[in-house]
Design an enzyme around this catalytic site. Structure first.
Site, PDB file in Angstrom:
ATOM      1  N   GLU A  82      17.655 -13.176  18.713  1.00 40.27           N
ATOM      2  CA  GLU A  82      18.692 -13.241  17.540  1.00 40.27           C
ATOM      3  C   GLU A  82      19.271 -14.586  17.656  1.00 40.27           C
ATOM      4  O   GLU A  82      19.485 -15.394  16.743  1.00 40.27           O
ATOM      5  CB  GLU A  82      19.599 -12.264  17.696  1.00 40.27           C
ATOM      6  CG  GLU A  82      20.966 -12.481  16.826  1.00 40.27           C
ATOM      7  CD  GLU A  82      21.915 -11.036  16.944  1.00 40.27           C
ATOM      8  OE1 GLU A  82      21.688 -10.457  17.862  1.00 40.27           O
ATOM      9  OE2 GLU A  82      22.639 -10.987  16.088  1.00 40.27           O
ATOM     10  N   ASP A 142      19.503 -12.778   6.570  1.00 42.68           N
ATOM     11  CA  ASP A 142      18.146 -12.562   7.209  1.00 42.68           C
ATOM     12  C   ASP A 142      17.103 -12.388   6.388  1.00 42.68           C
ATOM     13  O   ASP A 142      16.174 -13.127   6.374  1.00 42.68           O
ATOM     14  CB  ASP A 142      18.579 -11.697   8.042  1.00 42.68           C
ATOM     15  CG  ASP A 142      19.651 -11.674   8.990  1.00 42.68           C
ATOM     16  OD1 ASP A 142      20.814 -12.013   8.488  1.00 42.68           O
ATOM     17  OD2 ASP A 142      19.908 -11.303  10.026  1.00 42.68           O
ATOM     18  N   ASP A 192      23.129  -0.642  17.651  1.00 40.48           N
ATOM     19  CA  ASP A 192      23.737   0.199  16.484  1.00 40.48           C
ATOM     20  C   ASP A 192      23.973  -0.610  15.405  1.00 40.48           C
ATOM     21  O   ASP A 192      25.085  -1.019  15.052  1.00 40.48           O
ATOM     22  CB  ASP A 192      24.820   0.736  17.058  1.00 40.48           C
ATOM     23  CG  ASP A 192      25.870  -0.082  17.392  1.00 40.48           C
ATOM     24  OD1 ASP A 192      25.533  -1.360  17.792  1.00 40.48           O
ATOM     25  OD2 ASP A 192      26.967   0.231  17.898  1.00 40.48           O
ATOM     26  N   GLU A 193      23.010  -1.189  14.770  1.00 41.75           N
ATOM     27  CA  GLU A 193      23.020  -2.088  13.492  1.00 41.75           C
ATOM     28  C   GLU A 193      21.895  -1.818  12.570  1.00 41.75           C
ATOM     29  O   GLU A 193      22.210  -1.113  11.476  1.00 41.75           O
ATOM     30  CB  GLU A 193      23.397  -3.522  13.817  1.00 41.75           C
ATOM     31  CG  GLU A 193      23.648  -4.365  12.745  1.00 41.75           C
ATOM     32  CD  GLU A 193      24.672  -5.664  13.060  1.00 41.75           C
ATOM     33  OE1 GLU A 193      24.618  -5.775  14.516  1.00 41.75           O
ATOM     34  OE2 GLU A 193      24.910  -6.291  12.229  1.00 41.75           O
TER      35      GLU A 193
HETATM   36  C1  BGC Z   1      23.418  -9.611  12.196  1.00 42.93           C
HETATM   37  C2  BGC Z   1      22.973 -10.775  11.416  1.00 42.93           C
HETATM   38  C3  BGC Z   1      23.635 -11.025  10.380  1.00 42.93           C
HETATM   39  C4  BGC Z   1      25.181 -11.306  10.882  1.00 42.93           C
HETATM   40  C5  BGC Z   1      26.142 -11.642   9.848  1.00 42.93           C
HETATM   41  C6  BGC Z   1      24.978  -9.858  12.397  1.00 42.93           C
HETATM   42  O1  BGC Z   1      25.437  -8.646  13.163  1.00 42.93           O
HETATM   43  O2  BGC Z   1      22.782  -9.284  13.216  1.00 42.93           O
HETATM   44  O3  BGC Z   1      21.594 -11.120  11.485  1.00 42.93           O
HETATM   45  O4  BGC Z   1      23.426 -11.696   9.228  1.00 42.93           O
HETATM   46  O5  BGC Z   1      25.698 -10.205  11.766  1.00 42.93           O
HETATM   47  O6  BGC Z   1      26.894 -12.676  10.282  1.00 42.93           O
END
Ligand code: BGC
Length: 880
Positions: free
Chosen positions: A746, A489, A481-482
């Site tokens: 990740e 990124d 859920d993101e």
């Molecule tokens: C994301 C990352 C993002 C980060 C920020 C995460 O939840 O998946 O890729 O850059 O939060 O710290």
């Protein structure tokens, strides 16, 4: 089906244009700018071929809209310069290259003048809703969490049209739509209209539906779902729902052209009718639920009785947010067949062999009417072989299908997307599944391969993570859920992304959203774009996407317009940091400073990282101003110098040590030229000794990882860069590959032998950022780069890095000029290097050798570093 592969390099006896584009898109519909840019690439097998001029003609039917006349020079693009374009019109265009061939393409215009919109936003009217009575059945397919999700709406209208020579439809939604005309689905785009900053920009698509229109009345229908507009979004998906609006809305305008030149225009209005149907809910994060027993047979055909449907409500008539779609749509680009099927307690787990973003097409045989089939998706299996879903957090990623009871029936969700390799099917045993990979269909631009299977798997993982995460916006991950457009990124991965695919249009759209998201007064840029989290602004390395992305796009694609559009935003961003940090050490206004995110076992000083990014952003802003001849150049160049001085004063000691003494600190300082020349060797030595001391293991996170290969090889330590590339101990890329990864994880510790799965709160197995090493594989290992100061690959620099355990490496890349390629191979004590240079480019080739006197090109002695024009060259040299 797999159309995501690099096309063969065209072979041509003389200069031949190919890959014609309008606004960076192949045959786009809906061009909305008055002066579109037309571009092409060139192929020629003749050595030294370079264009000397071109001529472009644009036609509207038989009418010549523009003849550019012969334009001298080597350009491979031109801005349209003819009669004003007309909306909803097909323009064909032809480019002819002097002493060469010509090629043709077309583009369709969209709405060029806002006052031409004659359609209203229409929506479901809760007041007229007939009570919904689901079939009596106590096996309700919805789970508790999804039980309150609204049902997607079906809209339709019958139109009586005079005979038409062309019929086009401009369509969009606040939500997601699927357009249907006379029983046919229109277009091959998925999740349309895509995700943008809907508060300011709602993109529309234009379709030519002439072939679907017969003589009789015409039925135009659309299915409307929540999508990003009103569905679950980001973390705490359901709580973030209805971020933009409460219910979806549809806006559609049909324009029919008649033989006498007149036009009929029909827009959405209160005459449309709407209802619910078999789609019980559809949500990007939760999944989709479809009850085939509720289908309205023929609802999208003229003869259908819609008297029980309700009139649509006119919700809004605001056209100011409508913008043409500027990027490739999301499409299904590949079908994957299962590689393994595992039966478990009445359920079946199907392994597609590849972690994808997309959905399943399910075919059931012999299901009873009302049989309920559930599809659950996951990226990994648990130790005992079950589906692992903990890392999805609140994203249910579950689809439900209630069978109609036909001998064979097929279900494929359309308003959801899951990140998965495994799907668990329960409820019916006789079925087939096909995995359908979908993503923004950015054209493939490059390919890389080598003699090492693990390195090839790494590149495959990088490419898949790019595909799986470029879903309308560049997201962090496709499963939990993101799925947000995290700015760091995107900027860290961009160089790799550009090698893999032509992302010019994709990032042009995203940058427009970045500018919408930027604080109009203060200048801070949020952590995610489109902007959906209020308080998080201005994090070092994240917000700097505002400068890094436009500058890199300009360097790669050579289109100055990206700088013109972005310079004010770049300046505002740098001014913001400076305003709050007058001593030029970036400590204040750091937003939710993430540091070198997910670094392995060390902590890079946050001030060091932030100040290095401040210097980079000031530098890129100065460069952009210089390119555009903007007087602010002096100011930002001066600022960059002063930040550099402050950096050295604050963080660098006389022995070249940088505060914190971490790999990322040295990498940032070296990559961005922050050290005085006399301290560079010492800083390199500190970096190298840190790596050696750790047994050649990296400690970098998001900010440092992309710089390892380039910095180490630029300073004579390619051997170390190769050691990291080939490593398979924790932490390394190889470690995940040894565990069977098919995408980039990740975190380095997504799964470890000691602890099993990493922290469930944040453990995606499909995140491209640590895959930013990809640019070094293309640019370093295979050596496909361009010289400092070169733009759009006018001056390619081919400088392969022979080393590591590789016997050969090969890469090809579609520059804006045409194909650039290199392939090197060791053969006993010999090195063979084949290169291909596109027409119009002047390349410098560094032939790797241990004996400069041994270098030959097609048998003739040449310098080890030589300048070559276009064509194919074959070098040999002594090695070892
Ligand atoms: C994301 C990352 C993002 C980060 C920020 C995460 O939840 O998946 O890729 O850059 O939060 O710290």
């Amino acid at each position: 089906m797999n159309h995501w592969t690099l096309a063969e390099s065209p072979s041509a006896e003389k200069l031949t244009p190919y890959d014609l584009r309008c606004e960076h898109l192949a045959t786009p519909s809906g061009i909305g700018v008055p002066v579109p840019r037309l571009s092409w690439r060139l192929a020629s097998d003749r050595r030294g071929d370079a264009p000397t001029g071109h001529r472009v003609k644009v036609h509207n039917g038989d009418v010549l809209a523009w003849d550019s006349g012969w334009i001298d020079g080597q350009d491979v693009s031109v801005d349209y310069g003819g009669a004003p374009l007309t909306s909803f019109t097909r323009y064909t265009w032809q480019v002819e290259v002097r002493d060469g061939e010509s090629a043709q393409s077309w583009f369709d215009t969209g709405v060029l003048h806002p006052d031409e919109w004659a359609a209203a936003w229409i929506a479901h009217d809760p007041e007229t809703e007939p009570p919904f009575e689901p079939p009596k059945d106590d096996r309700e397919p919805r789970t508790i969490r999804t039980s309150s999700l609204p049902a997607p709406r079906y809209f339709r209208r019958i139109v009586d049209l005079r005979p038409a020579t062309a019929v086009r439809i401009a369509c969009t939604a606040r939500g997601l739509y699927e357009l249907r005309v006379n029983g046919h689905r229109v277009g091959d785009g998925e999740l349309t209209p895509g995700w943008t900053d809907y508060r300011q920009r709602v993109p529309y698509q234009v379709y030519d539906v002439t072939d679907l229109v017969g003589d009789g009345p015409l039925c135009v229908g659309a299915v409307l779902a929540d999508g990003w507009w009103s569905g679950s979004l980001g973390w705490d998906g359901r709580q973030q729902a209805q971020r933009y609006g409460k219910t979806p809305q549809l806006l559609l305008q049909l324009v029919a052209e008649h033989a006498d030149g007149s036009r009929t225009v029909i827009g959405t209005d209160g005459r449309w009718r709407e209802t619910t149907g078999p789609l019980r809910y559809a949500d990007l994060l939760m999944g989709e639920s479809y009850d085939a027993r509720l289908e309205h047979d023929g609802w999208d055909l003229p003869g259908f009785d819609d008297s029980t449907w309700a009139p649509a409500r006119v919700a809004d008539t605001d056209h100011s947010v409508l913008v043409p779609s500027v990027a490739e749509p999301v499409r299904v680009t590949q079908d994957l067949m299962p590689v393994e099927t595992i039966a478990r307690d009445g359920r079946t787990i199907v392994d597609l062999g590849q972690n994808i973003a997309g959905r399943i097409r399910l075919t059931l045989r012999g299901a009873e009417p009302g049989a309920r089939v559930t599809l659950r998706h996951g990226e990994m299996l648990t130790a005992d072989g079950d589906l692992y879903t903990e890392n999805l957090r609140s994203a249910e990623a579950t689809d439900h299908y209630v069978a109609a009871g036909l001998p064979e029936e097929t279900f494929e969700p359309r308003f959801t997307v899951h990140g998965f390799r495994y799907v668990e099917v329960s409820g019916h045993a006789d079925f087939d599944v096909v995995g359908r990979a979908m993503h923004s269909d950015t054209p493939v631009a490059g390919e890389f391969s080598s003699s090492d299977a693990m390195v090839n798997q790494l590149m495959s993982n990088i490419r898949w993570s790019q595909r799986d995460n470029f879903v309308s916006v560049p997201t962090d991950c496709p499963q939990r859920d993101e799925r947000l457009g995290w700015t760091a990124d995107a900027q860290v991965f961009l160089p790799t992304a550009c090698y893999n695919a032509d992302v010019a249009a994709f990032f042009t759209g995203w940058l427009a959203d970045l500018r919408c998201a930027q604080d109009a007064v203060g200048g801070a840029v949020p952590d995610v774009v489109p902007h959906v989290m209020t308080e998080r602004n201005g994090a070092p390395g994240w917000a700097d996407a505002a400068t890094v992305v436009p500058w890199h796009l300009y360097q790669v694609y050579g289109d100055e317009r990206v700088l013109r559009d972005s310079l004010p935003s770049m300046r505002r961003w740098v001014d913001h940091v400076e305003r709050h940090n007058p001593d030029l050490i970036w400590r204040n206004k750091v937003g939710s400073h993430y540091g070198d995110w997910l670094q392995a076992g060390v902590t890079t000083s946050r001030e060091v990282m932030a100040t290095a990014y401040f210097a980079l952003s000031a530098d890129l802003t100065a460069k952009a101003a210089q390119v555009l001849g903007d007087p602010s150049y002096e100011r930002y160049a001066g600022l960059r110098t002063r930040i550099g001085e402050a950096f050295v004063r604050e963080f660098v000691s006389s022995d070249g040590r940088i505060t914190g003494d971490t790999q990322t600190a040295y990498l940032l300082a070296l990559a961005h030229g922050l050290l005085p020349d006399d301290l560079v060797p010492a800083a390199v030595a500190h970096l190298v000794s840190d790596l050696e001391r750790r047994g050649r293991r990296l400690t970098t996170g998001f900010a440092g990882v992309a710089l390892l290969g380039p910095v180490l090889s630029a300073h004579g330590h390619a051997d170390l860069a190769y050691a990291l590339l080939h490593d398979d101990r924790y932490p390394s890329w190889g470690y995940s590959i040894k565990r069977g990864a098919t995408t980039i994880w990740e975190r380095w510790d997504g799964w470890t032998e000691e602890s099993g799965f990493g922290p469930v709160a944040m453990n995606s197995f499909n995140h491209y950022t640590l895959g930013s090493v990809g640019a070094w594989l293309y640019g370093g290992v295979a050596g496909l780069g361009q010289e400092e100061g070169s733009v759009g690959y006018r001056r390619p620099l081919i400088r392969p890095l022979v080393g590591g355990m590789l016997r050969w490496a090969s890469a090809a890349y579609e520059t804006p000029l045409g194909r650039l390629a290199s392939r090197w191979e060791l053969d006993g004590g010999m090195l063979r290097l084949e290169v291909q240079i596109p027409p119009g480019a002047q390349a410098t080739v560094h032939v790797p050798t241990t004996d400069p006197a041994s270098v030959r090109e097609s048998g003739t002695p040449v310098d080890q570093v030589c300048r070559v024009g276009s064509g194919s060259y074959s070098f040999t040299s002594a090695w070892g």
